[in-house]
Design an enzyme around this catalytic site. Structure first.
Site, PDB file in Angstrom:
ATOM      1  CB  ALA A  25      30.370  40.889  43.617  1.00 10.33           C
ATOM      2  N   GLY A  27      33.994  39.648  39.300  1.00 10.55           N
ATOM      3  CA  GLY A  27      35.336  38.938  38.608  1.00 10.55           C
ATOM      4  C   GLY A  27      35.690  37.677  39.047  1.00 10.55           C
ATOM      5  CB  ILE A  29      38.500  36.889  43.311  1.00  9.65           C
ATOM      6  CG1 ILE A  29      39.882  36.182  43.174  1.00  9.65           C
ATOM      7  CG2 ILE A  29      38.368  36.365  44.699  1.00  9.65           C
ATOM      8  CD1 ILE A  29      41.001  37.089  43.515  1.00  9.65           C
ATOM      9  NE  ARG A  98      51.590  38.346  40.054  1.00 13.45           N
ATOM     10  CZ  ARG A  98      52.356  37.131  40.511  1.00 13.45           C
ATOM     11  NH1 ARG A  98      53.613  37.343  39.868  1.00 13.45           N
ATOM     12  NH2 ARG A  98      52.218  36.226  41.038  1.00 13.45           N
ATOM     13  CG  ASN A 111      44.891  46.520  41.051  1.00 16.43           C
ATOM     14  OD1 ASN A 111      44.191  46.723  40.168  1.00 16.43           O
ATOM     15  ND2 ASN A 111      45.187  45.312  41.230  1.00 16.43           N
ATOM     16  CB  SER A 135      42.613  44.697  45.253  1.00 18.56           C
ATOM     17  OG  SER A 135      41.198  44.573  45.608  1.00 18.56           O
ATOM     18  CG  ASN A 136      47.929  41.010  44.823  1.00 25.48           C
ATOM     19  OD1 ASN A 136      48.419  40.849  45.895  1.00 25.48           O
ATOM     20  ND2 ASN A 136      47.471  39.833  44.239  1.00 25.48           N
ATOM     21  CG  ASP A 167      50.574  34.015  50.859  1.00 30.18           C
ATOM     22  OD1 ASP A 167      50.512  33.976  49.943  1.00 30.18           O
ATOM     23  OD2 ASP A 167      50.464  35.160  51.328  1.00 30.18           O
ATOM     24  CG  HIS A 194      49.821  38.173  49.211  1.00 32.26           C
ATOM     25  ND1 HIS A 194      49.633  36.858  49.221  1.00 32.26           N
ATOM     26  CD2 HIS A 194      49.174  38.707  47.934  1.00 32.26           C
ATOM     27  CE1 HIS A 194      49.180  36.297  48.458  1.00 32.26           C
ATOM     28  NE2 HIS A 194      48.614  37.437  47.575  1.00 32.26           N
ATOM     29  CG  MET A 244      41.914  35.093  45.807  1.00 29.74           C
ATOM     30  SD  MET A 244      42.918  35.029  47.560  1.00 29.74           S
ATOM     31  CE  MET A 244      41.799  35.645  48.884  1.00 29.74           C
TER      32      MET A 244
END
Ligand code: NAD
Ligand code: LMR
Length: 334
Positions: A25, A27, A29, A98, A111, A135-136, A167, A194, A244
C-alpha cells in the site's frame, strides 16, 4: 498498528460494507490506489499493509472524510495476518516494477516469492476473499496464487483475478486519439494476458472496424507495449503507477459492485477460464460478468477477424509457458 476512523461516519447497509486490504500500500501504485479505495463508499474498512510506511499512509488517508476506518500495518506484530483478517477483497500491488530494457517476465525472480508468501497469508486469514493480483508478471503471478490456494485447500477460481484493466484503459485512450473521439465512449475489449503480444485488443468489435492497416497496426502495437512507454519515460524510476491506480480502483469497484449484487457488471480480467483449457491455457483474460460470488459468467471472444485470430494464437503460445512457470515455481518452492 495504526487505526483511525474518519471524523464523520456515513451510514451503510450490510450489502455495502466491505473490508478491502491493499498489500504493498505504500508503493507507487499502492498509495494512489489506497486513496481511491478510500473514496469508494462501499469500503467501510480499508486495511493497508506494506513492509514500510503502512501506518504512515494509513494515517494520511484516514483524514479524508469518507465512510471507512483506515488501518495501517507493517510486518511487525503479525501485521500481515491482521491486515488480511476477514477481508472481502484483497488488492496486491506488492513487488518490484520494471526498469528500461526489462520485460515483465524479468520481474519473476523477485516477485514470485513475494506474491506466493502474500497468497499464503491470504489463504490463512481471508480464504473467501476476492483476490486481485496487480504484481507482475500477471500471467505468472495469478497461477502462483492459484497454486498456493490449492495447496491450502481454499482455491475458489471464481475469486481470483489478474488485473488487466490498464490495458482496457489504454485501448480506450489510444483508440480515441487515432479516431478523434471521446475516450469515455470508446469501449474496447482486450483479451489474452498482460504482457506484450499476449495483450490482444479486439478493435473489430468497436465502431472503428475499418481503420487503415498502418493505423491499425500502430494502434495494436501501442496498446500491447503501452507499459514500455511509461517505463522509458520514467527512465529507471519505475513503471505506470497513477494510471494503474485508476485501473485498479475501477476493477476493485466493479468487484465490489458485483459482490453487492449489482447487475451487468462486466470487466475483462485474467481468470481461471474454460475458453482454451482444452489447449492447455488454464488462465485467460476475457469479458467476465462479476456477481455476488465473484466470477458469474466468463464470456467468449465473439466474432474475430483473421488478424485477431492470429494474435490469439500467438498469445496462447506465450501464455502456456508463462502459466507453467508460475505453477512450477510453487511446486519447486512451496
Ligand atoms: P513500487 O516499488 O513503487 O511499490 C511496491 C511496493 O510493494 C513497495 O512499497 C514495497 O515496499 C512493497 N512490497 C515489496 N515486497 C512486499 C511484501 N512482501 N509485502 C508487502 N509489500 C511489499 O512498485 P509499483 O510501481 O507500485 O509496482 C508494483 C507492481 O505492480 C510491480 O510488479 C509492477 O510491475 C506491477 N504493475 C502491474 C500493472 C498491471 O497492469 N497489472 C501495472 C503497473 C504495475
Ligand atoms: C503496465 O502495463 O504499465 C504494467 O504492467 C507495468 C509494466 O511493467 O509495464
Amino acid at each position: 498498528m495504526f487505526k483511525a476512523t474518519s471524523v464523520r461516519q456515513f451510514s451503510s447497509s450490510a450489502a455495502n460494507a466491505y473490508k478491502v486490504t491493499v498489500l504493498g500500500a505504500a508503493g507507487g501504485i499502492g498509495q494512489p490506489l489506497s486513496l481511491l479505495m478510500k473514496l469508494n463508499h462501499k469500503v467501510t474498512q480499508l486495511s493497508l499493509y506494506d513492509l514500510r510506511l503502512g501506518a504512515g499512509v494509513a494515517t494520511d488517508i484516514s483524514h479524508i472524510p469518507t465512510n471507512s476506518t483506515v488501518t495501517g500495518y507493517g510486518p511487525e506484530d503479525d501485521g500481515l495476518a491482521k491486515a488480511l483478517k476477514d477481508a472481502d477483497v484483497v488488492l496486491i500491488p506488492a513487488g518490484v516494477p520494471r526498469k528500461p530494457g526489462m520485460t515483465r517476465d524479468d520481474l519473476f525472480n523477485t516477485n514470485a516469492s513475494i506474491v506466493r508468501d502474500l497468497a499464503k497469508a491470504a489463504a490463512e486469514n481471508c480464504p473467501k476473499a476476492a483476490i486481485c493480483v496487480i504484481s507482475n508478471p500477471v500471467n505468472s503471478t495469478v497461477p502462483i496464487v492459484a497454486e498456493v490456494l490449492k495447496s491450502k485447500g481454499v482455491y475458489n477460481p471464481k475469486k481470483l483475478f489478474g488485473v488487466t484493466t490498464l490495458d482496457v484503459l489504454r485501448a480506450s485512450r489510444f483508440l480515441s486519439q487515432v479516431a478523434g473521439t471521446d475516450p469515455n465512449k470508446e469501449i474496447v475489449t482486450v483479451v489474452g494476458g498482460h504482457s506484450g503480444i499476449t495483450i490482444v485488443p479486439l478493435i473489430s468489435q468497436t465502431n472503428h472496424k475499418s481503420l487503415p492497416k498502418e493505423t491499425y497496426d500502430a494502434l495494436v502495437h501501442r496498446i500491447q507495449f503501452g507499459g514500455d512507454e511509461v517505463v522509458q519515460a520514467k527512465n529507471g524510476a519505475g513503471s505506470a503507477t497513477l494510471s494503474m491506480a485508476q485501473a485498479g480502483a475501477r476493477f476493485a469497484s466493479s468487484v465490489l459492485n458485483g459482490l453487492a449484487g449489482e447487475k451487468d457488471i462486466i470487466e475483462p480480467t485474467f481468470v481461471d477460464s474454460p475458453l482454451f483449457k482444452s489447449e492447455g491455457v488454464e488462465f485467460f483474460s476475457s469479458r467476465v460478468t462479476l456477481g455476488v460470488d465473484g466470477v458469474k459468467e466468463i464470456h467468449g471472444l465473439g466474432q474475430l477477424t483473421n488478424a485477431e485470430e492470429e494474435m490469439i494464437t500467438v498469445a496462447k503460445e506465450t501464455l502456456v509457458k508463462n502459466i507453467a512457470k508460475g505453477v512450477d515455481f510453487v511446486k519447486a518452492n512451496p
